[in-house]
Design a protein around this motif. Sequence first.
Motif, PDB file in Angstrom:
ATOM      1  N   SER A 115     -11.462   5.105  10.563  1.00 43.28           N
ATOM      2  CA  SER A 115     -10.567   4.317   9.707  1.00 43.28           C
ATOM      3  C   SER A 115     -10.010   5.191   8.582  1.00 43.28           C
ATOM      4  N   SER A 132      -8.939   3.427   5.749  1.00 50.35           N
ATOM      5  CA  SER A 132      -9.073   2.601   4.557  1.00 50.35           C
ATOM      6  C   SER A 132     -10.401   1.861   4.468  1.00 50.35           C
ATOM      7  N   GLY A 133     -11.091   1.663   5.556  1.00 52.13           N
ATOM      8  CA  GLY A 133     -12.353   0.939   5.516  1.00 52.13           C
ATOM      9  C   GLY A 133     -12.135  -0.556   5.379  1.00 52.13           C
ATOM     10  N   PRO A 134     -13.217  -1.306   5.199  1.00 49.72           N
ATOM     11  CA  PRO A 134     -13.123  -2.768   5.168  1.00 49.72           C
ATOM     12  C   PRO A 134     -12.618  -3.337   3.847  1.00 49.72           C
ATOM     13  N   ARG A 135     -12.625  -2.532   2.768  1.00 52.38           N
ATOM     14  CA  ARG A 135     -12.175  -3.018   1.461  1.00 52.38           C
ATOM     15  C   ARG A 135     -11.195  -2.018   0.853  1.00 52.38           C
ATOM     16  N   ILE A 136     -10.122  -2.536   0.283  1.00 59.91           N
ATOM     17  CA  ILE A 136      -9.134  -1.689  -0.399  1.00 59.91           C
ATOM     18  C   ILE A 136      -9.008  -2.192  -1.824  1.00 59.91           C
ATOM     19  N   LEU A 137      -9.321  -1.342  -2.778  1.00 59.57           N
ATOM     20  CA  LEU A 137      -9.237  -1.692  -4.192  1.00 59.57           C
ATOM     21  C   LEU A 137      -7.790  -1.637  -4.647  1.00 59.57           C
ATOM     22  N   HIS A 185       0.874  -1.180   0.000  1.00 63.43           N
ATOM     23  CA  HIS A 185       0.000   0.000   0.000  1.00 63.43           C
ATOM     24  C   HIS A 185       0.904   1.221   0.000  1.00 63.43           C
TER      25      HIS A 185
END
Length: 91
Positions: free
Chosen positions: A50, A52-57, A34
């Motif tokens: 947060s 980045s949250g629960p999902r990172i594209l 990242h």
Amino acid sequence: MYDLDGAYLRPLLGSLQEERFNQPRQELPPAWLHDGVIDVVRAEVIRSGSMSGPRILAWRSEPWEAVDIDGPEDLERAERAVRAVRPTEPR
């Protein structure tokens, strides 16, 4: 890679018994870094505490597109990279 556990190193991958940290890097699974070249985050994610949250594209970037700036020499390298892409300053 290791974490410090008191005076001892603790492997981040696997355990001392598995010794995954001693595998040749060619046998390790592909990994992504990242690098923060592009960060797009919804406001509600930030408000939830947060970054980045629960999902990172995933976004594949070239090595010259990301420069970690940890010291003056890194800043100079980043400035050289910017000049290589944009050699003249806009007027």
